[in-house]
Design an enzyme around this catalytic site. Structure first.
Site, PDB file in Angstrom:
ATOM      1  N   SER A  48     -12.729   5.457  -2.761  1.00 30.63           N
ATOM      2  CA  SER A  48     -12.140   6.706  -2.295  1.00 30.63           C
ATOM      3  C   SER A  48     -11.562   6.425  -0.909  1.00 30.63           C
ATOM      4  O   SER A  48     -12.071   6.907   0.112  1.00 30.63           O
ATOM      5  CB  SER A  48     -13.170   7.830  -2.242  1.00 30.63           C
ATOM      6  OG  SER A  48     -12.512   9.025  -1.848  1.00 30.63           O
ATOM      7  N   MET A  49     -10.530   5.579  -0.897  1.00 35.12           N
ATOM      8  CA  MET A  49      -9.938   5.137   0.365  1.00 35.12           C
ATOM      9  C   MET A  49      -9.292   6.319   1.096  1.00 35.12           C
ATOM     10  O   MET A  49      -9.335   6.397   2.326  1.00 35.12           O
ATOM     11  CB  MET A  49      -8.885   4.061   0.096  1.00 35.12           C
ATOM     12  CG  MET A  49      -9.393   2.845  -0.667  1.00 35.12           C
ATOM     13  SD  MET A  49     -10.699   1.960   0.181  1.00 35.12           S
ATOM     14  CE  MET A  49      -9.787   1.200   1.510  1.00 35.12           C
ATOM     15  N   GLY A  50      -8.651   7.215   0.337  1.00 35.14           N
ATOM     16  CA  GLY A  50      -8.016   8.382   0.957  1.00 35.14           C
ATOM     17  C   GLY A  50      -6.655   8.079   1.563  1.00 35.14           C
ATOM     18  O   GLY A  50      -6.276   8.670   2.583  1.00 35.14           O
ATOM     19  N   LEU A  51      -5.949   7.144   0.933  1.00 35.50           N
ATOM     20  CA  LEU A  51      -4.562   6.854   1.311  1.00 35.50           C
ATOM     21  C   LEU A  51      -4.406   6.354   2.762  1.00 35.50           C
ATOM     22  O   LEU A  51      -3.488   6.763   3.475  1.00 35.50           O
ATOM     23  CB  LEU A  51      -3.720   8.117   1.055  1.00 35.50           C
ATOM     24  CG  LEU A  51      -2.240   8.089   0.718  1.00 35.50           C
ATOM     25  CD1 LEU A  51      -1.828   6.859  -0.053  1.00 35.50           C
ATOM     26  CD2 LEU A  51      -1.867   9.333  -0.043  1.00 35.50           C
ATOM     27  N   LYS A  85       4.003   5.515 -10.622  1.00 34.69           N
ATOM     28  CA  LYS A  85       2.642   5.042 -10.903  1.00 34.69           C
ATOM     29  C   LYS A  85       1.863   6.202 -11.487  1.00 34.69           C
ATOM     30  O   LYS A  85       1.758   7.264 -10.876  1.00 34.69           O
ATOM     31  CB  LYS A  85       1.976   4.560  -9.608  1.00 34.69           C
ATOM     32  CG  LYS A  85       0.527   4.075  -9.747  1.00 34.69           C
ATOM     33  CD  LYS A  85       0.462   2.687 -10.348  1.00 34.69           C
ATOM     34  CE  LYS A  85      -0.941   2.101 -10.359  1.00 34.69           C
ATOM     35  NZ  LYS A  85      -1.289   1.425  -9.112  1.00 34.69           N
ATOM     36  N   VAL A 122      -2.120   1.710 -15.401  1.00 39.18           N
ATOM     37  CA  VAL A 122      -2.573   2.978 -14.894  1.00 39.18           C
ATOM     38  C   VAL A 122      -3.135   2.811 -13.490  1.00 39.18           C
ATOM     39  O   VAL A 122      -3.527   1.707 -13.106  1.00 39.18           O
ATOM     40  CB  VAL A 122      -3.724   3.562 -15.779  1.00 39.18           C
ATOM     41  CG1 VAL A 122      -3.240   3.886 -17.165  1.00 39.18           C
ATOM     42  CG2 VAL A 122      -4.935   2.604 -15.861  1.00 39.18           C
ATOM     43  N   LYS A 156       0.874  -1.177   0.000  1.00 33.91           N
ATOM     44  CA  LYS A 156       0.000   0.000   0.000  1.00 33.91           C
ATOM     45  C   LYS A 156       0.915   1.232   0.000  1.00 33.91           C
ATOM     46  O   LYS A 156       1.980   1.224   0.623  1.00 33.91           O
ATOM     47  CB  LYS A 156      -0.890   0.004   1.250  1.00 33.91           C
ATOM     48  CG  LYS A 156      -1.754   1.260   1.413  1.00 33.91           C
ATOM     49  CD  LYS A 156      -2.781   1.419   0.298  1.00 33.91           C
ATOM     50  CE  LYS A 156      -3.542   2.749   0.399  1.00 33.91           C
ATOM     51  NZ  LYS A 156      -4.373   3.012  -0.800  1.00 33.91           N
ATOM     52  N   THR A 157       0.520   2.265  -0.714  1.00 33.39           N
ATOM     53  CA  THR A 157       1.320   3.489  -0.755  1.00 33.39           C
ATOM     54  C   THR A 157       1.504   4.037   0.663  1.00 33.39           C
ATOM     55  O   THR A 157       0.524   4.312   1.362  1.00 33.39           O
ATOM     56  CB  THR A 157       0.635   4.550  -1.640  1.00 33.39           C
ATOM     57  OG1 THR A 157       0.470   4.015  -2.948  1.00 33.39           O
ATOM     58  CG2 THR A 157       1.470   5.815  -1.704  1.00 33.39           C
ATOM     59  N   CYS A 207      -2.604   9.403  -6.897  1.00 39.86           N
ATOM     60  CA  CYS A 207      -3.718   9.134  -5.979  1.00 39.86           C
ATOM     61  C   CYS A 207      -4.840  10.133  -6.237  1.00 39.86           C
ATOM     62  O   CYS A 207      -4.634  11.336  -6.127  1.00 39.86           O
ATOM     63  CB  CYS A 207      -3.300   9.209  -4.526  1.00 39.86           C
ATOM     64  SG  CYS A 207      -4.757   9.008  -3.468  1.00 39.86           S
ATOM     65  N   ASN A 231       4.058   6.998  -6.175  1.00 38.08           N
ATOM     66  CA  ASN A 231       2.670   7.121  -6.631  1.00 38.08           C
ATOM     67  C   ASN A 231       2.358   8.579  -6.969  1.00 38.08           C
ATOM     68  O   ASN A 231       2.175   9.406  -6.079  1.00 38.08           O
ATOM     69  CB  ASN A 231       1.731   6.592  -5.537  1.00 38.08           C
ATOM     70  CG  ASN A 231       0.284   6.540  -5.985  1.00 38.08           C
ATOM     71  OD1 ASN A 231      -0.048   7.008  -7.083  1.00 38.08           O
ATOM     72  ND2 ASN A 231      -0.574   5.981  -5.153  1.00 38.08           N
TER      73      ASN A 231
END
Ligand code: RRO
Length: 310
Positions: free
Chosen positions: A70-73, A165, A193, A45-46, A131, A128
């Site tokens: 829309s996990m939001g990092l 990315k 992508v 995960k980033t 995002c 990344n």
């Protein structure tokens, strides 16, 4: 003997299939699951400088044709992932891995990259630039000036293997402009992508995810044509030393075959991995090998980038 082995930079992978960042890669346990599967590698995960809880739930939704998120990092912080990949790297029998990272500002990105530069980790890093889901933070790679500045500053001190990315681009001029920037730098790969940003999925009369009034990144079947176009556009434009990782709409061996035909050296599985679990790597690998065997291809280099035009 049909082989799906591949190479990115100086790193060799026994299989070209792996997860896409964000899917099944938040904890050590999830990463270890992928490592124990048929996948050739994993990407974390980033990671940001500090741990983040991410956006309010529900923030991921599967549909018949793909997904919206829309996990939001949300992530456990760069140290968590950096320590894990460094630990795994100590055993030379282990697979090579990818560490995904980005800061919430250019300064934070440089702090994180310097941490990796100063660490024992010698493996691949995926920066990344795409995002789509942090409110108020636009996707870096849609701002060409900011992207060029960030990479130029990063490569002034960063000497380890680095790739980026990318979000999908939708205009030929943008492919040309983006490729001209990436060709200036010693990138090891570009990954095409990330999700198509800011789509909207509706159920009955209501959005399906809570953050950003329902807007989120689209993955899965919806995005395969866009992903293939981006893989092929960059394959045609980038220096051959910059390998392409193909991501977007991969759920069968045929999808992986098409990404490789467009130029991908490695193929990532996102939405379909979320929907099917890590056993998907064995299924897609077997399907890809069957297609290769039928066509008389022994390695992916026999057909990589060989897409025919009319
Ligand atoms: O965490 C996310 O919301 C997220 C990220 Br960082 C990304 O790169 N792509 C995506 O679809 N979601």
């Amino acid at each position: 003997m049909t082989s799906t082995a591949t190479t990115v930079g100086t790193f060799h992978f026994s299989n070209c299939l792996m997860n896409a960042a964000g899917i099944h890669c938040y904890t050590r346990k999830e990463l270890a699951d992928i490592d124990a599967s048929m996948a050739g590698s994993f990407v974390t995960k980033t990671g940001t400088l500090n741990e983040r809880a991410g956006n309010p739930e529900p923030r991921y939704f599967d549909t018949d044709l793909g997904s919206i998120n829309s996990m939001g990092l949300p992530n456990l912080g760069i140290d968590y992932y950096l320590e894990y990949v460094t630990e795994l790297e100590k055993n030379p029998d282990n697979k090579p891995h990818f560490l995904s990272l980005v800061g919430l500002s250019p300064d934070e990105t440089h702090l994180i990259l310097k941490k990796v530069q100063d660490s024992d980790y010698q493996g691949l890093v995926e920066l990344n630039l795409s995002c789509p889901n942090v409110p108020g933070k636009p996707q870096i790679a849609y701002d060409f000036e900011a992207t060029e500045k960030l990479l130029s500053e990063a490569f002034s001190y960063y000497t380890k293997p680095l790739g980026v990315k990318l979000p999908p681009y939708f205009d030929i001029v943008h492919f040309d402009q983006a490729a001209a920037i990436f060709n200036q730098f010693p990138l090891v790969f570009v990954n095409c992508v990330n999700s198509i940003g800011n789509g909207l999925v509706i159920s009955d009369e209501t959005v399906v995810i809570k953050p950003k009034d329902g807007f989120g990144g689209i993955g899965g079947d919806y995005i395969k044509p866009t992903a293939l176009a981006n893989v092929h556009a960059f394959y045609k434009r980038l220096n051959p030393s910059i390998k392409i990782i193909g991501t977007g709409g991969v759920k069968t061996g045929r999808d992986a075959f098409e990404h490789i035909l467009c130029g991908a050296s490695m193929v990532q599985v996102g939405t379909a991995l979320h929907q099917e679990g890590v056993a998907i790597f064995e299924r897609i690998t077997n399907e890809l090998k069957a297609i290769m065997a039928e066509k008389g291809y022994e390695t992916i280099e026999d057909f990589r980038g060989q897409l025919k035009t009319l």
